[in-house]
Design a protein around this motif. Structure first.
Motif, short mmCIF file in Angstrom:
data_model
loop_
_atom_site.label_atom_id
_atom_site.label_comp_id
_atom_site.label_asym_id
_atom_site.label_seq_id
_atom_site.Cartn_x
_atom_site.Cartn_y
_atom_site.Cartn_z
N SER A 2 -2.94 0.62 -1.82
CA SER A 2 -2.22 0.63 -3.07
C SER A 2 -3.14 1.43 -4.20
O SER A 2 -2.40 2.23 -4.97
CB SER A 2 -2.04 -0.78 -3.52
OG SER A 2 -1.05 -1.33 -2.38
N LEU A 3 -4.41 1.07 -4.15
CA LEU A 3 -5.07 1.59 -5.57
C LEU A 3 -5.29 2.96 -5.23
O LEU A 3 -4.96 4.12 -6.23
CB LEU A 3 -6.58 1.07 -5.59
CG LEU A 3 -6.43 -0.53 -5.94
CD1 LEU A 3 -7.92 -1.18 -6.02
CD2 LEU A 3 -6.09 -0.46 -7.73
N SER B 101 -0.24 -6.27 -6.09
CA SER B 101 -0.46 -4.74 -6.15
C SER B 101 0.30 -4.28 -7.35
O SER B 101 -0.33 -3.30 -7.88
CB SER B 101 -0.36 -3.97 -4.78
OG SER B 101 -1.32 -4.49 -3.87
N PHE C 294 -4.72 -3.64 -0.60
CA PHE C 294 -4.84 -3.55 -2.28
C PHE C 294 -5.61 -2.05 -2.19
O PHE C 294 -5.31 -1.54 -3.10
CB PHE C 294 -6.09 -4.77 -2.50
CG PHE C 294 -5.28 -5.87 -3.14
CD1 PHE C 294 -4.33 -5.80 -4.12
CD2 PHE C 294 -5.70 -7.08 -2.75
CE1 PHE C 294 -3.74 -7.05 -4.77
CE2 PHE C 294 -5.06 -8.45 -3.18
CZ PHE C 294 -4.22 -8.23 -4.30
N THR D 91 1.46 -7.25 -1.72
CA THR D 91 2.20 -6.39 -2.10
C THR D 91 2.77 -6.32 -3.76
O THR D 91 2.61 -5.47 -4.45
CB THR D 91 3.52 -5.94 -1.44
OG1 THR D 91 2.97 -5.51 0.14
CG2 THR D 91 4.28 -4.80 -1.73
N GLU E 133 -5.36 -8.33 2.59
CA GLU E 133 -5.71 -8.10 1.25
C GLU E 133 -6.54 -6.72 1.07
O GLU E 133 -6.22 -6.00 0.31
CB GLU E 133 -6.46 -9.08 0.60
CG GLU E 133 -5.69 -10.74 0.51
CD GLU E 133 -6.29 -11.70 -0.23
OE1 GLU E 133 -5.85 -12.47 -0.68
OE2 GLU E 133 -7.69 -11.61 -0.06
N LEU F 28 5.08 0.68 -2.16
CA LEU F 28 3.61 0.12 -1.65
C LEU F 28 3.64 -0.05 -0.10
O LEU F 28 4.62 -0.28 0.54
CB LEU F 28 3.58 -1.09 -2.37
CG LEU F 28 3.27 -0.99 -4.05
CD1 LEU F 28 3.21 -2.16 -4.67
CD2 LEU F 28 1.86 -0.07 -4.20
#
Length: 510
Positions: free
Chosen positions: A468-469, A158, A465, A155, A461, A353
């Motif tokens: 978050s993106l 990120s 990831f 996190t 991950e 996040l």
């Protein structure tokens, strides 16, 4: 005898050599036919080089074509036969039910040259491998693997990755370094006790040579070396692979030296500290395999495995999501429209996040991440196995030392197990009621005792990831840019060709 040979004219010598070569070829053809009669069916090999040329011509087409021979197929790596397991049922029978017979690692000449047989991933199935793997699993768990602390590391990373991706907002750029650096920082924080900034030039160089070595190991250069390992004594492109590996070892040894100088036995900071303490603890144990050479290669294995596979999966994911913008948008808007708009904004918003606890709240994103793994198929023929003893499989005698591949390309696209086997579609992981469903053919981390050491870390991950993106960024393809070849660059890992992408910030005004 030498004088007699000297008296022969050139024509006689050439004729003798020519007849000798013909005899060798005929003998090799006879040997191949004899072997094929006792082995599972497969493509006809060429003398001396086997089926390697077919593979190099079009790796993905070759691996996919092996299904036509049934649940098991034989190929030839040079003069040595190997078998492909083409179905999930057969893979389970071999790698799980008969694990002790199928959990070896073949002595790949190029990898032996680089690793000297140390480490975890390519170590021979035996005492050293058991000690190193058991220690690595125990230590990684102590430093957060499968716990909240690893989530927090991802996190936090990120929060660095998203602004890095948006640094060139609206302009095409290659996302490889940012993603690779972010993913690598997670394993680095566990192994080295530190992360590396995205503008760290030395670390960027290390990531570059890691990527280069992974590609070159399965390329023509690597294949030629494995057929003729004697060339290690001569100049050529294979020397760059060795040089790159040595540079990574130097980096690790420098970190070990620093750790040794600052080690506090009562408070180990990371994997290297823990390993140094284990070396000291095992000094009086004659059966111990804990020493600096094994430590350097174990750290290298963790670094390589924890860097390239996940980052490659995410890069494939960006391509799939730009090709299917409807999936991308559905993932994003489900963040804010699933159940009630106010509730999900209060839970996530644009600033908080996600965590692994959000998997159930973000069902479509969760299945999309799984589909990225399936369709990305980054290890299309699995990681090499080898039989540790003479065994039988489906009526065939499999000699000791036979190389074994799991045909993940076939298994991940098996029409009997997938609704949409040949297209990117998250619905592959939804049942008839729209709930998450994982088919048994989903095995990107392999099976059995050699199952991927970092499976738990990779799952964490990938979800955090990717989520978050998508929470903060909308991805698009540059206008007029060509799509990359979707077969990718096939080596030890199947990675996408270099590509540019455009990032657009999502905000609270959307």
């Amino acid at each position: 005898m030498w004088m007699t040979f000297m008296k022969l004219d050139l024509a006689s010598v050439c004729l003798a050599v020519f007849l000798g070569l013909i005899f060798m070829v005929l003998f090799e053809i006879f040997r191949i036919n004899s072997c094929r009669a006792q082995s599972p069916p497969g493509p006809r090999p060429l003398p001396f080089v086997g089926t390697v040329p077919y593979f190099l011509k079009n790796p993905m087409e070759f691996v996919s074509s092996l299904c036509q021979y049934g649940e098991m197929a034989t190929i030839y790596v040079g003069r040595k036969s190997a078998i492909f397991l083409n179905t999930i049922e057969l893979a389970k029978e071999a790698l799980v039910q008969n694990a002790s017979s199928f959990s070896g690692r073949p002595p790949i000449p190029l990898l032996i040259w680089i690793t000297e047989g140390y480490g975890i991933v390519m170590a021979t199935f035996g005492h050293s491998w058991r000690q190193q793997r058991r220690f690595a699993l125990h230590t990684l768990r102590n430093f957060g693997l499968g716990k909240k602390s690893v989530e927090e590391r991802v996190t936090e990373e990120s929060s660095y990755l998203v602004p890095e991706m948006l640094r060139l907002e609206g302009k095409p750029f290659d996302p490889q370094h940012a993603i690779q650096n972010a993913v690598s920082n997670i394993i680095c924080s566990i192994v080295f006790g530190d992360r590396f900034d995205y503008d760290n030039k030395r670390f960027a160089y290390l990531l570059e040579i890691v990527k280069e070595n992974i590609i070159q190991s399965g390329s023509l250069t690597g294949q030629v070396f494995d057929l003729l390992p004697i060339i290690k004594h001569f100049p050529g492109p294979h020397q760059k692979i060795y040089q790159n590996a040595e540079e990574l070892k130097v980096f690790i040894k420098e970190a070990v030296k620093t750790h040794r100088e600052t080690l506090d036995p009562d408070s180990p900071r990371d994997f290297i500290d823990a390993y140094l303490l284990e070396i000291e603890k095992q000094k009086s144990n004659e059966d111990s395999t804990f020493h600096e050479d094994n430590m350097v290669m174990s750290v290298s294995d963790l670094f390589l495995a924890g860097t390239d596979t996940t980052s490659t999966t995410i890069r494939w994911g960006l391509i799939f999501l730009t090709q299917k913008p409807d999936v991308q948008e559905k993932c994003h808007f489900l963040f804010f429209t699933f159940l009630f708009f106010e509730e999900i904004v209060r839970v996530l918003g644009y600033d908080r996040l996600p965590s692994m606890d959000d998997c159930d709240k973000l069902p479509y994103t969760y299945v999309t991440v799984h589909e990225i793994q399936r369709y990305g198929n980054i290890v299309p023929f699995g990681v090499f196995h080898e039989t540790t003893q003479h065994t039988k499989l489906r009526g065939y005698d499999i000699p000791k030392g036979t190389m074994v591949f799991t045909n993940l390309t076939a298994i991940l696209t098996d029409k009997e197990h997938w609704k949409y086997p040949d297209t990117f579609n998250p619905d592959n992981f939804l049942d008839d009621n729209g709930h998450f469903f994982k088919p048994e053919s989903f095995l990107p981390f392999s099976l059995g005792p050699r199952v991927c050491l970092g499976e738990t870390l990779a799952k964490t991950e990938l979800f955090l990831f990717v989520t978050s993106l998508l929470q903060r960024i909308r991805f698009s393809w540059p206008p007029d840019a060509k799509w990359p070849d979707m077969n990718g660059i096939v080596s030890v890992v199947r990675s996408p060709e270099p590509f540019n992408i455009i990032c657009h910030s999502r905000g609270s005004t959307e």
